[in-house]
Write a protein that holds these residues in place. Sequence first.
Motif, PDB file in Angstrom:
ATOM      1  N   GLY A   1      22.631   4.603  12.817  1.00 28.26           N
ATOM      2  CA  GLY A   1      21.773   4.759  13.984  1.00 28.26           C
ATOM      3  C   GLY A   1      21.313   3.423  14.509  1.00 28.26           C
ATOM      4  O   GLY A   1      21.893   2.383  14.234  1.00 28.26           O
ATOM      5  N   GLN A   2      20.241   3.438  15.265  1.00 24.43           N
ATOM      6  CA  GLN A   2      19.700   2.223  15.869  1.00 24.43           C
ATOM      7  C   GLN A   2      18.216   2.117  15.559  1.00 24.43           C
ATOM      8  O   GLN A   2      17.562   3.093  15.224  1.00 24.43           O
ATOM      9  N   GLY A   3      17.670   0.915  15.685  1.00 24.94           N
ATOM     10  CA  GLY A   3      16.240   0.706  15.535  1.00 24.94           C
ATOM     11  C   GLY A   3      15.862   0.227  14.149  1.00 24.94           C
ATOM     12  O   GLY A   3      16.696  -0.071  13.300  1.00 24.94           O
ATOM     13  N   ILE A   4      14.550   0.146  13.924  1.00 25.73           N
ATOM     14  CA  ILE A   4      14.000  -0.331  12.662  1.00 25.73           C
ATOM     15  C   ILE A   4      13.842   0.853  11.706  1.00 25.73           C
ATOM     16  O   ILE A   4      13.344   1.908  12.087  1.00 25.73           O
ATOM     17  N   SER A   5      14.264   0.660  10.472  1.00 24.14           N
ATOM     18  CA  SER A   5      14.157   1.711   9.468  1.00 24.14           C
ATOM     19  C   SER A   5      13.334   1.204   8.289  1.00 24.14           C
ATOM     20  O   SER A   5      13.221  -0.007   8.066  1.00 24.14           O
ATOM     21  N   GLU A   6      12.746   2.135   7.531  1.00 20.17           N
ATOM     22  CA  GLU A   6      12.013   1.807   6.321  1.00 20.17           C
ATOM     23  C   GLU A   6      12.585   2.612   5.171  1.00 20.17           C
ATOM     24  O   GLU A   6      13.015   3.758   5.354  1.00 20.17           O
ATOM     25  N   ALA A   7      12.612   2.016   3.990  1.00 21.51           N
ATOM     26  CA  ALA A   7      13.233   2.669   2.842  1.00 21.51           C
ATOM     27  C   ALA A   7      12.413   2.416   1.596  1.00 21.51           C
ATOM     28  O   ALA A   7      11.838   1.339   1.413  1.00 21.51           O
ATOM     29  N   LEU A   8      12.351   3.415   0.729  1.00 19.11           N
ATOM     30  CA  LEU A   8      11.725   3.313  -0.583  1.00 19.11           C
ATOM     31  C   LEU A   8      12.827   3.287  -1.626  1.00 19.11           C
ATOM     32  O   LEU A   8      13.692   4.166  -1.643  1.00 19.11           O
ATOM     33  N   ASP A   9      12.820   2.282  -2.481  1.00 20.80           N
ATOM     34  CA  ASP A   9      13.861   2.120  -3.500  1.00 20.80           C
ATOM     35  C   ASP A   9      13.196   2.078  -4.870  1.00 20.80           C
ATOM     36  O   ASP A   9      12.472   1.139  -5.191  1.00 20.80           O
ATOM     37  N   LEU A  10      13.443   3.111  -5.688  1.00 20.01           N
ATOM     38  CA  LEU A  10      12.951   3.135  -7.064  1.00 20.01           C
ATOM     39  C   LEU A  10      13.980   2.399  -7.917  1.00 20.01           C
ATOM     40  O   LEU A  10      14.753   2.992  -8.661  1.00 20.01           O
ATOM     41  N   ARG A  11      13.969   1.085  -7.828  1.00 20.67           N
ATOM     42  CA  ARG A  11      15.036   0.289  -8.428  1.00 20.67           C
ATOM     43  C   ARG A  11      15.070   0.433  -9.950  1.00 20.67           C
ATOM     44  O   ARG A  11      16.132   0.582 -10.531  1.00 20.67           O
ATOM     45  N   TRP A  12      13.926   0.363 -10.598  1.00 22.46           N
ATOM     46  CA  TRP A  12      13.849   0.626 -12.043  1.00 22.46           C
ATOM     47  C   TRP A  12      12.613   1.477 -12.250  1.00 22.46           C
ATOM     48  O   TRP A  12      11.500   1.046 -11.994  1.00 22.46           O
ATOM     49  N   ASN A  13      12.825   2.691 -12.722  1.00 21.88           N
ATOM     50  CA  ASN A  13      11.745   3.670 -12.718  1.00 21.88           C
ATOM     51  C   ASN A  13      11.741   4.482 -14.008  1.00 21.88           C
ATOM     52  O   ASN A  13      11.479   5.666 -14.001  1.00 21.88           O
ATOM     53  N   HIS A  14      12.078   3.827 -15.103  1.00 22.50           N
ATOM     54  CA  HIS A  14      12.182   4.519 -16.387  1.00 22.50           C
ATOM     55  C   HIS A  14      10.830   4.524 -17.093  1.00 22.50           C
ATOM     56  O   HIS A  14      10.151   3.499 -17.151  1.00 22.50           O
TER      57      HIS A  14
ATOM     58  N   LEU B   1       0.824  -1.206   0.000  1.00 20.72           N
ATOM     59  CA  LEU B   1       0.000   0.000   0.000  1.00 20.72           C
ATOM     60  C   LEU B   1       0.859   1.257   0.000  1.00 20.72           C
ATOM     61  O   LEU B   1       0.487   2.277  -0.598  1.00 20.72           O
ATOM     62  N   ALA B   2       2.028   1.204   0.648  1.00 19.07           N
ATOM     63  CA  ALA B   2       2.935   2.358   0.615  1.00 19.07           C
ATOM     64  C   ALA B   2       3.451   2.591  -0.801  1.00 19.07           C
ATOM     65  O   ALA B   2       3.540   3.736  -1.264  1.00 19.07           O
ATOM     66  N   LEU B   3       3.793   1.530  -1.522  1.00  9.29           N
ATOM     67  CA  LEU B   3       4.235   1.679  -2.907  1.00  9.29           C
ATOM     68  C   LEU B   3       3.120   2.240  -3.781  1.00  9.29           C
ATOM     69  O   LEU B   3       3.366   3.096  -4.651  1.00  9.29           O
ATOM     70  N   LEU B   4       1.891   1.785  -3.576  1.00 10.02           N
ATOM     71  CA  LEU B   4       0.770   2.325  -4.342  1.00 10.02           C
ATOM     72  C   LEU B   4       0.531   3.794  -4.005  1.00 10.02           C
ATOM     73  O   LEU B   4       0.212   4.597  -4.890  1.00 10.02           O
TER      74      LEU B   4
ATOM     75  N   GLU C   1      10.413  11.497  -4.040  1.00  9.78           N
ATOM     76  CA  GLU C   1      10.650  10.352  -3.163  1.00  9.78           C
ATOM     77  C   GLU C   1      10.838  10.807  -1.727  1.00  9.78           C
ATOM     78  O   GLU C   1      10.225  10.281  -0.801  1.00  9.78           O
ATOM     79  N   GLN C   2      11.698  11.820  -1.519  1.00 10.49           N
ATOM     80  CA  GLN C   2      11.945  12.306  -0.165  1.00 10.49           C
ATOM     81  C   GLN C   2      10.702  12.982   0.404  1.00 10.49           C
ATOM     82  O   GLN C   2      10.355  12.798   1.576  1.00 10.49           O
ATOM     83  N   GLN C   3      10.012  13.770  -0.428  1.00 12.51           N
ATOM     84  CA  GLN C   3       8.812  14.455   0.039  1.00 12.51           C
ATOM     85  C   GLN C   3       7.737  13.452   0.461  1.00 12.51           C
ATOM     86  O   GLN C   3       7.091  13.606   1.503  1.00 12.51           O
ATOM     87  N   PHE C   4       7.546  12.401  -0.332  1.00  5.56           N
ATOM     88  CA  PHE C   4       6.542  11.393   0.009  1.00  5.56           C
ATOM     89  C   PHE C   4       6.896  10.677   1.306  1.00  5.56           C
ATOM     90  O   PHE C   4       6.037  10.470   2.168  1.00  5.56           O
ATOM     91  N   LEU C   5       8.172  10.280   1.457  1.00  6.33           N
ATOM     92  CA  LEU C   5       8.569   9.560   2.662  1.00  6.33           C
ATOM     93  C   LEU C   5       8.359  10.415   3.907  1.00  6.33           C
ATOM     94  O   LEU C   5       7.935   9.911   4.950  1.00  6.33           O
ATOM     95  N   ALA C   6       8.682  11.700   3.818  1.00  8.55           N
ATOM     96  CA  ALA C   6       8.493  12.576   4.978  1.00  8.55           C
ATOM     97  C   ALA C   6       7.019  12.643   5.367  1.00  8.55           C
ATOM     98  O   ALA C   6       6.666  12.630   6.551  1.00  8.55           O
ATOM     99  N   ARG C   7       6.140  12.702   4.369  1.00  2.91           N
ATOM    100  CA  ARG C   7       4.701  12.742   4.666  1.00  2.91           C
ATOM    101  C   ARG C   7       4.204  11.405   5.194  1.00  2.91           C
ATOM    102  O   ARG C   7       3.425  11.339   6.145  1.00  2.91           O
TER     103      ARG C   7
END
Length: 726
Positions: free
Chosen positions: A308-321, A264-267, A346-352
């Motif tokens: 840092g420490q703890g659990i992190s989440e990341a968005l990767d636009l691996r192929w986005n052409h 759902l985050a990717l969508l 990408e950064q703006q979406f993740l911050a929101r």
Amino acid sequence: MPASTGKRRSIIIVSVIVGAGLVALLIWLLLRGCGAPATPPSFRFDYIRVKAEELGRDPDRIKAFVADELRALDYRGQRKGPLGCLWDGGGSAEEKEALQQALLACTDPQLESPDLSSALNSSDALKVEVQLRVYRDAGQLKPETAAATTQPVAALLGDVHSVEFPAENRVRVTLRPFGAGPVLLEVDAAGATGVGVAFLFEGRVVERELWCAANRVGLRHGRVTDRHDFALLPARVGKLVREKEELRLKEAGRDQAPEARGYLALLDYCLFVDEILAGIEKDLSVRAQFDQPRILFWSRFQLPRELGQGISEALDLRWNHVRFTGEPAAALQAAEIRNFNEAGFEQQFLARFLKRPVQSTFQVFSSIREDYPDSFDRRLALALAALADLEEGDAAFFRGRAGETPGTEVSVRRTPEGFSLRCGALNPELVAGLAAADGPRLPDAAGGEATYPGAPEAAAALEAALAASATSPALPQDFVLETRIERAGRSIVTPGARFEFRWGAGEDQTEQRIEVASVTAGLRLKWMVHAGLRPVRGERAVGAEALEESAAHNPWYRPGEAAVQSATSFVVSRRVFTELKAGRSAPFQLQGRYPAGAEEDDPRPVEWSGELQPVGSGEVEVSVNNRREKLAVLYAEADGRRIALLDDARFPRRHGRRADGRAHHRHRPGGGPRRRAGGRRGAQPGRRPLRKRRRRPPGAASRPFRLREAEGRRQPARRAPGRARA
């Protein structure tokens, strides 16, 4: 028998006969209607069936919809499939035909879901091979394909796929193709140096590293708590798709499954950027084709210690052409605009989405440095660069670090005779071994000083002294070299010095970099500002006369090269600095930005003019070469606002911080990337970018020195000079 009793019996008999007749009639009606229920059965949501129902299951309306409302795109074959054609609102001739056949099949109200297998598996379908790769060589050069499967790209649309680590050394990839059960790829990665998942299509190899044991910054192994969910999306995502995909997860009982959040985050991200993409298409009269799959990852993992420490989440636009159809020049321009925008989006979406601070792509790649000094050749190169930058009286301090434990410090000072090395106690056995092997000459084991004629000899002795230092435990071969330089009265504004500033967070984050290119015959700077979707770059030369006498300061930049002869930029003049240093006020003028329609040779408007009043001195703490340092400052007041100038008598300094230590003044090139589409070929001054402009809050006036104090806006958070490079 009384008459009343006979009447009562007659009523009872008649009632029984009537009741039996009604029951028989009801049974007959039920049996008669069992072959044709009044309403069709309730099915799980299916896009094509629902669209057919929306069109009244009318074949003529279905054919008109496919012919008139779905755009024909100029590629051939099944690349996004019938479902992708419906999602995207267009497709190839073959995809439109397959969708029409599927819609016509749904005119049967008893059909739960149309059969798309013939279209998905046709000879002209785009297929992707998914490989689970294991590396067992230290150089990560020879991947071993541990497991693989080939699937039509269109079959992987409409669901999420996952990478999990079910147990130690186990890696599992789960694909969920349309109309089939899950496809599992699993491997035992014991003894491996790295693991990745690769996608091969049309001669391309798109690989996503899952972990690598040799990573300096990143995942070095897989944990059971880590997971990577990914989607292949050869179509745009609209609001209906986002809503119904969540509904489909709920109907399947998977809305609380581990993969649901990532999908759902990717969508959500695709919905966010595809709505903006529609504006680019409209403005340039082009159409995105989506004839290749977007391969997007949402990862959740234990954060490496370095970050840092703890659990992190990341968005990767691996192929986005994405390719565009339309007039060739406009199609190329649309592709360039989209590529520039995606990093900022990408950064703006993740911050929101995450509602917490987010590292930008620039910050991540800045951490993954290929010159990280943890090998002999890289340490030697760093030491040589530092020593070559020393002038007589300067000193460089070197320290080896392994993990959290720092080693002893070795200093090298530039002298008229060459380079003087001083170190602490050394391991006698290692010193003796170096001497027997004709290694570099070192001070005696108890520590001391030795002189070397040139930088190569001093750098080799430095490496040997750090390796032979009497630390417990001894430094390993891959220790990291840390360096700091002390200048003997020299300015920090020197050729090669790079100043990096960062303030704000999320959408309001601004990154600024200024590199000193030359200090002869004036000051020449290379600058970059990234305050929105695209970074803006350029060069600026400040004349020698302005550096000496000017009371005017120009903080505005325009993309490309520019020369300023009558005002300073980045620094204040020696005259202003000298007056403030002596405790006297100095006249000062801050220039403003050009109004719309102004010519470049027009005089700049004056935004503020007055006297800088000295109010004392102090210190501010900043990061220099990744170390916290205290720098001397002079405080001054201008129009009731307190500002700070770094106290550097050898070179005029940029007025950089306020009394509270926060950056007080932002440079906005050409109106700043928040206001212009600058830095792109063909951009004209004042041209509006293809996105919504930010408005000043009602009633907020422009303030002198751009102190960013308007209500509702964040103050810049920090400003840290970067490393000085040779």
